[in-house]
Design a protein around this motif. Structure first.
Motif, short mmCIF file in Angstrom:
data_model
loop_
_atom_site.label_atom_id
_atom_site.label_comp_id
_atom_site.label_asym_id
_atom_site.label_seq_id
_atom_site.Cartn_x
_atom_site.Cartn_y
_atom_site.Cartn_z
N PRO A 249 -31.14 -71.62 -74.80
CA PRO A 249 -32.22 -72.39 -74.16
C PRO A 249 -32.30 -73.83 -74.63
N HIS A 250 -31.87 -74.08 -75.88
CA HIS A 250 -31.96 -75.45 -76.43
C HIS A 250 -30.58 -76.00 -76.77
N GLY A 251 -29.56 -75.59 -76.01
CA GLY A 251 -28.20 -76.01 -76.29
C GLY A 251 -27.72 -77.18 -75.46
N ALA A 252 -28.61 -77.80 -74.65
CA ALA A 252 -28.23 -78.92 -73.79
C ALA A 252 -29.17 -80.10 -74.04
N VAL A 253 -28.63 -81.31 -73.95
CA VAL A 253 -29.43 -82.53 -74.12
C VAL A 253 -28.98 -83.56 -73.09
N ASP A 254 -29.89 -84.48 -72.77
CA ASP A 254 -29.57 -85.57 -71.86
C ASP A 254 -29.73 -86.90 -72.59
N ILE A 255 -28.72 -87.75 -72.44
CA ILE A 255 -28.74 -89.07 -73.06
C ILE A 255 -28.46 -90.11 -71.99
N ASN A 256 -29.51 -90.83 -71.59
CA ASN A 256 -29.37 -91.91 -70.61
C ASN A 256 -28.68 -91.44 -69.33
N GLY A 257 -29.03 -90.25 -68.86
CA GLY A 257 -28.49 -89.76 -67.61
C GLY A 257 -27.19 -89.00 -67.72
N THR A 258 -26.63 -88.90 -68.91
CA THR A 258 -25.45 -88.08 -69.14
C THR A 258 -25.86 -86.87 -69.97
N THR A 259 -25.46 -85.70 -69.49
CA THR A 259 -25.89 -84.47 -70.13
C THR A 259 -24.74 -83.82 -70.87
N PHE A 260 -25.03 -83.29 -72.06
CA PHE A 260 -24.03 -82.64 -72.89
C PHE A 260 -24.54 -81.24 -73.22
N TRP A 261 -23.63 -80.26 -73.25
CA TRP A 261 -24.06 -78.91 -73.61
C TRP A 261 -22.91 -78.10 -74.22
N MET A 262 -23.32 -77.04 -74.87
CA MET A 262 -22.39 -76.11 -75.50
C MET A 262 -22.37 -74.82 -74.70
N SER A 263 -21.17 -74.31 -74.43
CA SER A 263 -21.04 -73.01 -73.79
C SER A 263 -20.52 -72.02 -74.84
N GLN A 264 -20.12 -70.85 -74.40
CA GLN A 264 -19.67 -69.83 -75.35
C GLN A 264 -18.30 -70.14 -75.94
N ASN A 265 -17.54 -71.04 -75.32
CA ASN A 265 -16.20 -71.31 -75.85
C ASN A 265 -15.76 -72.75 -75.71
N ALA A 266 -16.67 -73.67 -75.34
CA ALA A 266 -16.28 -75.07 -75.18
C ALA A 266 -17.53 -75.94 -75.10
N PHE A 267 -17.30 -77.26 -75.08
CA PHE A 267 -18.37 -78.23 -74.89
C PHE A 267 -18.13 -78.98 -73.58
N TYR A 268 -19.24 -79.33 -72.90
CA TYR A 268 -19.14 -79.97 -71.60
C TYR A 268 -20.07 -81.18 -71.52
N MET A 269 -19.78 -82.04 -70.55
CA MET A 269 -20.68 -83.14 -70.21
C MET A 269 -20.76 -83.26 -68.69
N PHE A 270 -21.87 -83.84 -68.20
CA PHE A 270 -22.05 -84.09 -66.78
C PHE A 270 -22.57 -85.50 -66.60
N ASP A 271 -21.78 -86.35 -65.94
CA ASP A 271 -22.18 -87.72 -65.65
C ASP A 271 -22.02 -88.01 -64.16
N GLY A 272 -22.20 -87.00 -63.36
CA GLY A 272 -21.91 -87.05 -61.94
C GLY A 272 -20.81 -86.08 -61.59
N ALA A 273 -20.02 -85.73 -62.60
CA ALA A 273 -18.99 -84.70 -62.49
C ALA A 273 -18.95 -83.93 -63.80
N ILE A 274 -18.68 -82.64 -63.72
CA ILE A 274 -18.60 -81.81 -64.92
C ILE A 274 -17.25 -82.04 -65.59
N LYS A 275 -17.29 -82.30 -66.91
CA LYS A 275 -16.07 -82.54 -67.67
C LYS A 275 -16.10 -81.71 -68.95
N LYS A 276 -14.98 -81.08 -69.24
CA LYS A 276 -14.84 -80.37 -70.50
C LYS A 276 -14.47 -81.37 -71.57
#
Length: 781
Positions: free
Chosen positions: A466-493
């Motif tokens: 529930p608290h594994g994602a954060v947003d920084i100036n419109g770019t979002t970062f999160w942790m999944s079960q086996n990797a880290f991701y970001m979203f800045d208009g497109a999802i990127k590992k």
């Protein structure tokens, strides 16, 4: 010869071998990188001396209209509010009873007090406060207690701080009032097995706990007699016919249960529907264990044997948001609560509205339209049995009391299709991002009849907690079960140079505990998580999003708040052995949190903070010729105190085999268990962190006869899974550098070198630059 200069690439590389990581840093503790250079992290101090009861699962700051700063903290057992240096317990009240008549029974010489209250609805660990009671057996019962045991649906026990001076059968006067706070949650997640985790309608033939009823049951009885009550314990879930029951307590062969719960995560009586609703049962009906709470195992599925399961019984967590200057608070799978500032700091939170759903997974307030959105909530508000983990319901605009959609309001509801449960939600640029366990969705306010538009952005990229994602100036970062991701208009590992280190030692059972914290001043996102064998958070990994760097640490914080409302970041630290002090509770069990202010000074509160960083092996010049090293030139910036520099030299990289600790080690232990000691000699020297340890024997994977803190290093405690390096054939030189040190004379010889910088005294601080060595040829063998 001229000085040989060696520069190290910023960040940690734990994916490569030590030699493949030449020119890189590979390990460290309490280190960050700024401008490409490593430095000791900032210190922390206790904000208040009070210890909070339980483990803090969320922390939230906001400012009221009069400029007052507020901080909400939710634990698995309490809800707190911090304002102007004072902490108040604002845990909601679940139920009250007035004018109980002589409810207390005492036994002379015992601190245990038996309390009678019909249909109390309490669980072991809940909190109850008595008032208007006269003394019973010499004990003043006008206090808050933790409930010690449940005898039946009408009787429970509490434990006083003193022993009764006499026995009393019924006492306390006829005007005793009591308040029950909301049921407590669990500290850690446990695996759930059985109903809903495997196929349907049968029982496996082995590995199960079974018994049978020793009476016929009607549809309302909560005292269940079985043949052997020793097989069961409080918080177990059992199956009788097709009815699931939760065990509140065990007395001899009688189980006190909550009847007709909807699932093996529910504590709500009669919340099941259909064939699972509470009903009558015949004498000698089989009683089957679904969840063994004490072992965290042994549940049996229907139709075929349930051998393993990926279903986890979640730990209690909180989600906060503000509605103007008031606080909205959601305990996981529970009601939405409101703390109203106008009622005063010490006023408890209350249920926000009788019209609101009573069981939800997540909370968020949309902006700028201000709809309260509950996620993983009820399809029928007020019916916990209708909770759907993928269902979303929002209130009328600017109104948290209206949830039923009509043509005259903007309340509404819809369902996400991809995934098995909603996990998290974060406000981002122009939308609310919603994660399930497998997918990412965007929720946008569009107004009109539809109010919100829901769109799926991606799959196979769910959030871990529930608290594994954060947003920084419109770019979002999160942790999944086996990797880290970001979203800045497109999802990127995100490429991660410590990925295997994290996910090879990551607790799936405790994944819900993961907490992402932002440290804006240092461009850092830190995910705090539990390692594979831990039931609580004990590690973290940091991503410097400006410099694209990763580094790890064992600093354990259960929640984190970036600076903004307050001048510096705040975080919480939980210890199972600490006991809460706020408020005063009689019979309180251990487990408490401390509130820290971070980036304050250089120390661990008032104690020294150990910090170190170690390089990968590097060639001295081309690595072909043996070289003699006679001195090195320190290159430190902003240094206070001292730093120890351990230079080690060897002829071949293969002589420094590595493994990890198999279990934590104290600072005085003389036997050390390794994960794999196969390639370690029968006697020799190992390096763990900054400590050199010599040993005289080895039995399979255990080093024996250990001498701690050799070669002027300091003996220290080490956590499980910490790296252990064979230093038996390594030539070392340990030197201390101060701000006035211009050079260090040394005697070293080898083809490869290794650098370890450390400090462990109060007031130490430093940033390291470039390693420069004075070398000359010393032969080719």
């Amino acid at each position: 010869m001229p000085l040989a200069s060696t520069k190290f690439k910023a960040g940690f590389d734990k994916q490569s071998t030590s030699y493949a990581a030449e020119g890189k840093w590979v390990d460290g503790e309490n280190i960050r990188f700024r401008y490409g250079q490593p430095e000791k992290i900032g210190g922390w101090k206790e904000l208040v001396s009070d210890k909070l009861i339980g483990v803090v699962r969320d922390i939230f700051g906001w400012v009221s209209l009069d400029g007052t700063r507020h901080l909400a903290l939710g634990t698995d057992r309490k809800l707190y509010l911090y304002v102007d240096g004072a902490i108040a317990d604002i845990t909601p009240i679940r139920a009250t009873q007035a004018n109980l008549t002589n409810p207390f029974v005492t036994t002379s010489g015992s601190a245990v007090v038996t309390v009678t209250d019909t249909d109390h609805g309490a669980l072991v660990g809940d909190f109850v406060t008595f008032s208007n009671a006269s003394a019973v057996g010499g004990l003043d019962m006008n206090a808050e207690f933790e409930i010690t045991s449940i005898s039946s649906s009408d009787v429970y026990t509490v434990t006083h701080s003193s022993n009764a001076s006499s026995g009393a059968t019924g006492g306390g006067s006829s005007t005793v009032d009591c308040e029950y706070q909301i049921n407590v949650g669990t500290t850690s997640g446990v695996y759930g097995y059985g109903w809903g985790t495997s196929a349907w309608n049968g029982i496996g033939s082995s590995g199960r706990t079974t018994d049978q009823l020793n009476e016929a049951l009607d549809a309302t009885e909560t005292g269940v007699d079985v043949d052997d009550g020793s097989k069961f314990a409080a918080n177990d879930y059992i199956l009788v016919d097709q009815e699931i029951m939760k065990v509140s307590s065990v007395s001899s062969n009688t189980l006190t249960v909550i009847r007709g719960v909807a699932s093996v995560t529910s504590s709500t009586s009669n919340s099941a529907v259909g064939s699972h609703a509470r009903t009558t049962h015949a004498d000698n009906t089989a009683v089957l264990m679904l969840v063994d709470a004490s072992a965290g195992t042994t549940t049996i599925g229907w139709n075929v044997q349930s051998i393993t399961s990926t279903v986890t019984l979640d730990a209690r967590y909180w989600v906060f948001d503000n509605f103007g200057e008031d606080l909205l608070a959601l305990a996981s799978d529970s009601s939405l609560y409101l703390w109203d500032k106008s009622n005063g700091q010490t006023t408890r939170a209350i249920v926000s509205s009788s019209n609101a759903p009573t069981a939800s997974r997540h909370l968020i307030v949309s902006t700028p339209d201000r709809h309260i959105i509950l996620l993983g909530t009820e399809t029928t508000p007020g019916s916990t049995g209708s909770q759907d983990d993928l269902f979303i319901r929002h209130s009328n605009q600017e109104d948290f009391t209206t949830w039923a959609p009509t043509t005259q309001n903007s309340a509404g509801a819809f369902r996400i299709q991809d995934g098995s449960k909603i996990v998290s939600a974060v406000r981002s640029r122009g939308a609310i991002l919603i994660w399930t366990d497998t997918s990412l969705h965007s929720l946008q306010f569009v107004g009109g009849d539809f109010v919100f538009a829901l769109n799926q952005i991606g799959g196979n990229c769910g959030a871990v907690s529930p608290h594994g994602a954060v947003d920084i100036n419109g770019t979002t970062f999160w942790m999944s079960q086996n990797a880290f991701y970001m979203f800045d208009g497109a999802i990127k590992k995100l490429p991660c140079t410590v990925q295997d280190y994290i996910f090879d030692d990551f607790s799936i059972t405790q994944q819900q505990l993961v907490y992402a914290g932002v440290n804006t001043d240092f461009n850092e996102i830190t995910w705090f998580y539990a390692s594979k064998d831990s039931a609580v958070i004990d590690r973290n990994v940091t991503f410097n999003y400006l410099e694209n760097l990763w580094y790890t640490n064992s600093l354990d914080r259960s929640s984190w708040l970036d600076r903004g409302v307050y001048d510096l970041p705040y975080a919480t630290y939980y210890r199972t052995i600490d006991t809460g002090t706020k408020p005063t509770v009689l019979g309180l069990t251990s487990g408490a949190s401390t509130l820290y202010e971070h980036e304050s000074g250089t120390d661990d509160h008032n104690s020294a903070m150990e910090s170190y960083i170690q390089s990968g092996d590097f060639d001295i010049e081309d690595g072909q010729t043996l070289l003699s090293i006679s001195r090195f030139i320190p290159d430190f910036k902003d240094q206070t105190g001292s730093a120890d520099v351990l230079l080690s030299f060897k002829d071949y990289n293969s002589i420094t085999n590595e493994t990890t600790l198999n279990g934590a080690v104290t600072d005085s232990a003389t036997s050390i268990v390794l994960t794999d000691g196969t390639n370690f000699p029968s006697s020799g020297t190992v390096l763990i962190g900054t400590e050199l340890i010599t040993y005289t024997g080895k039995t399979t994977h255990t080093l024996t006869g250990c001498s701690r803190g050799t070669s002027s290093t300091t003996a220290a405690a080490h956590i499980d899974n910490k790296k252990v390096i064979n230093y038996s054939n390594v030539r070392i030189n340990l030197s201390t550098v101060t701000p006035t040190t211009t050079k260090i004379d040394t005697r070293g010889r080898g083809r490869q070198g290794n650098l370890l910088i450390s400090s462990n005294a109060t007031g130490d601080n430093w940033r390291f630059g470039t390693l420069r060595l004075d070398v000359k040829p010393d032969g080719g063998r």
